[in-house]
Scaffold this active site. Structure first.
Site, PDB file in Angstrom:
ATOM      1  N   HIS A   1     -19.606  -4.706 -25.756  1.00 25.36           N
ATOM      2  CA  HIS A   1     -20.689  -6.277 -25.840  1.00 25.36           C
ATOM      3  C   HIS A   1     -21.673  -4.719 -26.698  1.00 25.36           C
ATOM      4  O   HIS A   1     -23.075  -5.228 -25.583  1.00 25.36           O
ATOM      5  CB  HIS A   1     -20.798  -7.217 -25.025  1.00 25.36           C
ATOM      6  CG  HIS A   1     -21.984  -8.016 -25.869  1.00 25.36           C
ATOM      7  ND1 HIS A   1     -22.375  -7.709 -26.526  1.00 25.36           N
ATOM      8  CD2 HIS A   1     -21.977  -9.505 -25.615  1.00 25.36           C
ATOM      9  CE1 HIS A   1     -22.830  -9.460 -27.851  1.00 25.36           C
ATOM     10  NE2 HIS A   1     -22.864  -9.832 -26.623  1.00 25.36           N
TER      11      HIS A   1
ATOM     12  N   ARG B   1     -17.455 -11.176 -33.360  1.00 23.31           N
ATOM     13  CA  ARG B   1     -17.305 -11.080 -32.254  1.00 23.31           C
ATOM     14  C   ARG B   1     -15.725 -12.227 -32.249  1.00 23.31           C
ATOM     15  O   ARG B   1     -15.504 -13.142 -33.308  1.00 23.31           O
ATOM     16  CB  ARG B   1     -18.688 -12.778 -31.699  1.00 23.31           C
ATOM     17  CG  ARG B   1     -17.331 -12.778 -31.043  1.00 23.31           C
ATOM     18  CD  ARG B   1     -18.498 -14.418 -29.610  1.00 23.31           C
ATOM     19  NE  ARG B   1     -19.552 -13.156 -28.704  1.00 23.31           N
ATOM     20  CZ  ARG B   1     -20.668 -13.586 -27.992  1.00 23.31           C
ATOM     21  NH1 ARG B   1     -20.826 -14.855 -27.627  1.00 23.31           N
ATOM     22  NH2 ARG B   1     -21.506 -12.490 -27.768  1.00 23.31           N
TER      23      ARG B   1
ATOM     24  N   ARG C   1     -27.275 -17.286 -28.357  1.00 21.72           N
ATOM     25  CA  ARG C   1     -27.777 -15.897 -28.856  1.00 21.72           C
ATOM     26  C   ARG C   1     -27.569 -15.131 -29.249  1.00 21.72           C
ATOM     27  O   ARG C   1     -28.217 -14.991 -30.289  1.00 21.72           O
ATOM     28  CB  ARG C   1     -27.673 -15.177 -27.570  1.00 21.72           C
ATOM     29  CG  ARG C   1     -29.282 -15.736 -26.199  1.00 21.72           C
ATOM     30  CD  ARG C   1     -28.330 -15.736 -24.581  1.00 21.72           C
ATOM     31  NE  ARG C   1     -27.381 -16.406 -24.540  1.00 21.72           N
ATOM     32  CZ  ARG C   1     -27.934 -17.364 -23.920  1.00 21.72           C
ATOM     33  NH1 ARG C   1     -28.379 -18.401 -24.168  1.00 21.72           N
ATOM     34  NH2 ARG C   1     -26.368 -18.167 -23.901  1.00 21.72           N
ATOM     35  N   THR C   2     -26.557 -14.446 -29.402  1.00 20.41           N
ATOM     36  CA  THR C   2     -25.832 -13.265 -30.189  1.00 20.41           C
ATOM     37  C   THR C   2     -25.948 -13.724 -31.699  1.00 20.41           C
ATOM     38  O   THR C   2     -26.511 -13.239 -32.583  1.00 20.41           O
ATOM     39  CB  THR C   2     -24.154 -12.527 -30.142  1.00 20.41           C
ATOM     40  OG1 THR C   2     -24.608 -12.747 -28.486  1.00 20.41           O
ATOM     41  CG2 THR C   2     -24.338 -11.475 -30.272  1.00 20.41           C
TER      42      THR C   2
ATOM     43  N   LYS D   1      -4.902 -20.516 -41.253  1.00 24.60           N
ATOM     44  CA  LYS D   1      -3.412 -20.303 -42.165  1.00 24.60           C
ATOM     45  C   LYS D   1      -3.037 -19.122 -41.983  1.00 24.60           C
ATOM     46  O   LYS D   1      -2.440 -18.454 -42.618  1.00 24.60           O
ATOM     47  CB  LYS D   1      -4.224 -20.530 -43.090  1.00 24.60           C
ATOM     48  CG  LYS D   1      -5.094 -21.685 -44.059  1.00 24.60           C
ATOM     49  CD  LYS D   1      -5.498 -21.445 -45.758  1.00 24.60           C
ATOM     50  CE  LYS D   1      -6.045 -22.441 -46.254  1.00 24.60           C
ATOM     51  NZ  LYS D   1      -7.139 -22.888 -47.383  1.00 24.60           N
TER      52      LYS D   1
HETATM   53  C1  NCD Z   1     -21.906 -12.825 -23.278  1.00 25.42           C
HETATM   54  C2  NCD Z   1     -20.818 -12.709 -24.522  1.00 25.42           C
HETATM   55  O1  NCD Z   1     -20.592 -13.319 -24.793  1.00 25.42           O
HETATM   56  O2  NCD Z   1     -20.207 -11.623 -23.807  1.00 25.42           O
HETATM   57  N1  NCD Z   1     -22.817 -13.797 -23.487  1.00 25.42           N
HETATM   58  C3  NCD Z   1     -24.163 -12.673 -24.545  1.00 25.42           C
HETATM   59  O3  NCD Z   1     -23.641 -12.421 -25.282  1.00 25.42           O
HETATM   60  N2  NCD Z   1     -25.410 -12.967 -24.377  1.00 25.42           N
HETATM   61  C4  NCD Z   1     -22.180 -13.042 -21.182  1.00 25.42           C
HETATM   62  C5  NCD Z   1     -21.180 -14.659 -21.425  1.00 25.42           C
HETATM   63  O4  NCD Z   1     -20.354 -15.197 -22.088  1.00 25.42           O
HETATM   64  O5  NCD Z   1     -20.864 -14.606 -19.986  1.00 25.42           O
END
Ligand code: NCD
Length: 288
Positions: A123, A95, A44-45, A74
């Site tokens: 997040h 991320r 999703r993100t 590397k």
């Molecule tokens: C979450 C995350 O990556 O922290 N997912 C997201 O971005 N919607 C939740 C998760 O991974 O459990």
């Protein structure tokens, strides 16, 4: 230079302004480039940020498995990677498994860095989506009782939303941890997941999370929301989950009128379009 690293850097007023941008007319950013840099898996993100960028007329580049597919494999430092991308793109969505990766990146970056989930701390963009979903479904962000259930220790979505809810008035937060996945600093507002039963009727928002197994969270007895328990919630309450879900949220709950987690996923596009605009359009101030 402005970044979005922690939900703690955003005021209530800025959140409300962002919601207006999310619901308003979006500005074209057709000469801009967004770079996705994902050192951890994402559905999703990443895809909603990329869709948001494409809807704004931007171009998108990046790597979805940066641990293997970038020069990180590397031995390149995050700082060197970010410095180089700064001359290829206008904004980086990052991320990473390390808690401090986004702040390290922001410290040396000449373009905005957005924390798309780093380690188990923060997040912030998911939090903005969660707040927007609550506002749209319940019509308010004050005078709420919110229950977080599951992996209280390692869920970054719980940590960021818990911080953000403190910006609003008369919000009561309850934490219900799976066995061994509690966060000691929370004190007596934290209970065991089994105790949810006695509080379920109080909640306006039930926020479930999966156990973050990749961060070492795993129990043999995760909390599972039953239909019976979901039906004991107030009629005008909602169930949220950042997704992906595991056993804690059975698909049978999807038809419950309180289920709002696919709305949450849909709201990602307009909120992430608003975040990109706030960071790239110089006239709009939001994030320090
Ligand atoms: C979450 C995350 O990556 O922290 N997912 C997201 O971005 N919607 C939740 C998760 O991974 O459990």
């Amino acid at each position: 230079m402005k970044h979005l690293i922690s939900i703690s850097n955003i005021s209530r007023q800025e959140i409300e302004e962002l919601f207006q941008v999310a619901e308003g007319v979006h500005q074209s950013l057709s000469n801009k480039v967004l770079c996705s840099l994902y050192f951890e898996p994402s559905t999703r993100t990443r895809l909603s940020f990329e869709a948001a960028a494409l809807k704004l007329g931007m171009n998108v580049l990046g790597t979805e498995n940066a641990i293997l597919n970038s020069s990180s494999a590397k031995g390149e430092s995050i700082e060197d990677t970010i410095k180089v991308i700064g001359s290829y793109a206008d904004i980086i969505i990052l991320r990473h498994p390390d808690n401090d990766a986004a702040i390290r990146a922001a410290t040396i970056s000449n373009i905005p860095i957005v924390n798309a989930g780093c380690g188990s701390n923060e997040h912030p963009t998911q939090t903005l989506i969660d707040l927007f979903t609550i506002k749209k479904r319940l019509g308010k962000l004050d005078n709420l009782t919110v229950g977080f259930v599951g992996d209280i220790k390692n869920s970054r979505t719980i940590h960021s939303l818990g911080k953000a809810l403190k910006l609003f008035s008369n919000v009561k937060i309850l934490y219900f941890a799976n066995h061994g996945l509690d966060e000691p600093s929370l004190g007596d507002i934290q209970k065991n997941a089994e105790d949810l039963e006695s509080s379920i009727g109080e909640l306006d928002v039930l926020y479930l999370t999966r156990e973050q197994k990749e961060k070492g969270s795993s129990t043999n007895s995760p909390f599972v929301l039953s239909e019976e328990l979901a039906n004991r919630m107030k009629p005008n309450s909602i169930i949220l989950h950042p997704l992906p879900r595991n056993e804690e949220l059975p698909a049978i709950i999807d038809t419950n009128p309180r289920a709002a987690y696919f709305d949450q996923a849909n709201n990602a596009i307009s909120i992430r379009m608003a975040i990109i605009q706030k960071l790239l359009v110089k006239s709009v101030e939001l994030v320090k």
